[in-house]
Design a protein around this motif. Structure first.
Motif, short mmCIF file in Angstrom:
data_model
loop_
_atom_site.label_atom_id
_atom_site.label_comp_id
_atom_site.label_asym_id
_atom_site.label_seq_id
_atom_site.Cartn_x
_atom_site.Cartn_y
_atom_site.Cartn_z
N LEU A 50 0.82 -1.21 0.00
CA LEU A 50 0.00 0.00 0.00
C LEU A 50 0.86 1.26 0.00
CD1 LEU A 50 -2.84 -0.99 2.51
CD2 LEU A 50 -2.96 -0.86 0.01
N LYS A 51 1.98 1.21 0.70
CA LYS A 51 2.88 2.36 0.71
C LYS A 51 3.58 2.53 -0.63
CE LYS A 51 6.61 1.95 3.09
NZ LYS A 51 7.53 1.81 4.24
N LEU A 52 3.99 1.42 -1.22
CA LEU A 52 4.70 1.50 -2.50
C LEU A 52 3.80 1.93 -3.63
CD1 LEU A 52 6.85 -1.76 -2.23
CD2 LEU A 52 7.73 0.58 -2.29
N ARG A 53 2.50 1.63 -3.54
CA ARG A 53 1.58 1.99 -4.62
C ARG A 53 1.51 3.48 -4.85
NH1 ARG A 53 -4.09 -0.81 -3.53
NH2 ARG A 53 -4.63 0.75 -5.12
N GLU A 54 1.82 4.27 -3.84
CA GLU A 54 1.75 5.73 -3.96
C GLU A 54 3.10 6.35 -4.29
OE1 GLU A 54 -1.22 6.88 -3.86
OE2 GLU A 54 -2.03 4.93 -3.25
N MET A 55 4.12 5.54 -4.48
CA MET A 55 5.44 6.09 -4.78
C MET A 55 5.48 6.60 -6.22
SD MET A 55 7.07 5.78 -1.96
CE MET A 55 8.79 5.97 -2.39
N PRO A 56 6.32 7.62 -6.49
CA PRO A 56 6.37 8.21 -7.83
C PRO A 56 6.79 7.22 -8.93
CG PRO A 56 7.37 9.68 -6.23
CD PRO A 56 7.11 8.42 -5.52
N PHE A 57 7.72 6.30 -8.62
CA PHE A 57 8.16 5.40 -9.69
C PHE A 57 7.06 4.41 -10.07
CE2 PHE A 57 9.23 3.17 -5.80
CZ PHE A 57 8.99 1.83 -6.09
N ILE A 58 6.16 4.08 -9.13
CA ILE A 58 5.02 3.23 -9.47
C ILE A 58 4.04 4.01 -10.34
CG2 ILE A 58 3.07 1.93 -8.57
CD1 ILE A 58 5.70 0.57 -8.05
N GLU A 59 3.80 5.27 -9.99
CA GLU A 59 2.93 6.10 -10.80
C GLU A 59 3.49 6.28 -12.20
OE1 GLU A 59 0.01 7.19 -10.07
OE2 GLU A 59 -0.06 6.63 -7.95
N ALA A 60 4.81 6.43 -12.30
CA ALA A 60 5.43 6.58 -13.62
C ALA A 60 5.27 5.30 -14.44
CB ALA A 60 6.91 6.93 -13.46
N SER A 61 5.45 4.15 -13.83
CA SER A 61 5.28 2.89 -14.54
C SER A 61 3.84 2.70 -15.00
CB SER A 61 5.70 1.72 -13.65
OG SER A 61 7.06 1.82 -13.29
N ARG A 62 2.91 3.09 -14.14
CA ARG A 62 1.51 2.96 -14.51
C ARG A 62 1.16 3.91 -15.65
NH1 ARG A 62 -0.41 4.02 -9.85
NH2 ARG A 62 -0.33 1.88 -9.07
#
Length: 307
Positions: free
Chosen positions: A191-203
């Motif tokens: 849940l914490k990692l889902r909000e990280m910028p690199f996850i948002e960039a990958s999405r």
């Protein structure tokens, strides 16, 4: 054929054999960077693993061989000790050292199998709950709440009563003992990692949820997973010892450290060595695993690595 020597070859063209030969230097460098308590822990851990693996080779006697004429003999160095029985004998004249070695092998194999099962179940469900969310998250957390609410001793009693006390049953029972801890921790990390910028960039780049999970999320939850594994391994060792102490472990005459302590409790006043030897091994196992877990956490956590 060229006379070019191995030393003149480029690094990428050398044989993997020569790359493996550099391992001693790496081991020496790592060893020199450790403080003396950690060196002691590694030595103790290596000795425990060696003793468990080499039990059939180094045991002085058969673990289940009985000799009533030699029962309750004290360890070497005490009056009345019998030659060859270094740790003494138990109530049936069986060699305590041999039973400790085989009990160590059995306890470590059961605890390792149970810890791996718990890690796989809890880690997978935690990853699913954190990554999928919604109903999947609610279902997993409901199962976690049920696991926490039900006393595990009752679950173990029910499993043993229904399926028996075979080794496979005991491993499964121990495997489901602490899976909820993995699930809660991994879910929180996801849940914490889902909000990280690199996850948002990958999405935003069009990566699929499955690729994001295995390419970006899983590598970042390895550290807490390893730490939890080491903590739960020692807990499972103690749990197996407790179940065996209560008579819910493997059937006699198979030796585990917990069953040896359980059987020897009736002879604490007259033959304390029957309990002292396996209890000391249980203490050493938990100490070594806990220390290794703390060091792995410090080495793998980027926030603690430079301190």
């Amino acid at each position: 054929m060229s006379d070019t020597t191995i030393d003149s070859l480029p690094e990428t063209s050398r044989s993997p054999l020569f790359a493996r030969l550099r391992w001693p230097a790496t081991v020496r460098r790592v060893w020199s960077g450790l403080d003396w308590p950690m060196r002691l822990v590694l030595v103790l851990g290596a000795l425990l693993v060696f003793a468990a693996l080499a039990a059939p080779l180094i045991s002085p006697f058969e673990p289940n061989a009985q000799s009533l004429l030699s029962r309750l003999k004290p360890p070497v160095g005490f009056a009345g000790a019998k030659v060859g029985h270094i740790f003494g004998t138990d109530e049936l004249g069986r060699d305590v050292l041999s039973r400790c070695l085989y009990g160590l092998q059995m306890t470590l194999s059961i605890a390792l199998s149970g810890a791996i099962i718990g890690m796989l179940i809890g880690g997978t469900l935690g990853l699913l709950a954190g990554a999928a969310g919604g109903r999947a998250d609610a279902l997993v957390m409901a199962l976690v709440d049920i696991q926490i609410a039900v006393p595990f001793t009752l679950v173990a009693l029910l499993a043993v009563a229904v399926f028996g006390s075979d080794m496979q049953v005991l491993i499964v029972v121990l495997g489901i003992a602490y899976w909820e801890q993995y699930a809660r921790i991994i879910r929180g990390e996801v849940l914490k990692l889902r909000e990280m910028p690199f996850i948002e960039a990958s999405r935003a780049a069009g990566a699929s949820p499955l690729r994001i999970a295995f390419r970006h999320i899983v590598p970042n939850v390895v550290s807490p997973l390893v730490v939890m594994f080491t903590l739960n391994f020692s807990n499972i060792v103690l749990l197996e010892s407790s179940l065996s102490f209560l008579g819910l472990g493997l059937r006699p005459p198979t030796a585990t450290l917990g069953s040896m302590v359980g059987i020897g409790r009736d002879y604490m006043h007259t033959a304390p060595w029957i309990v002292a030897a396996p209890a000391l091994l249980i203490l050493l196992i938990t100490f070594v695993v806990q220390m290794l877990g703390d060091r792995l956490r410090d080495r793998m956590d980027v926030r603690l690595r430079d301190r």
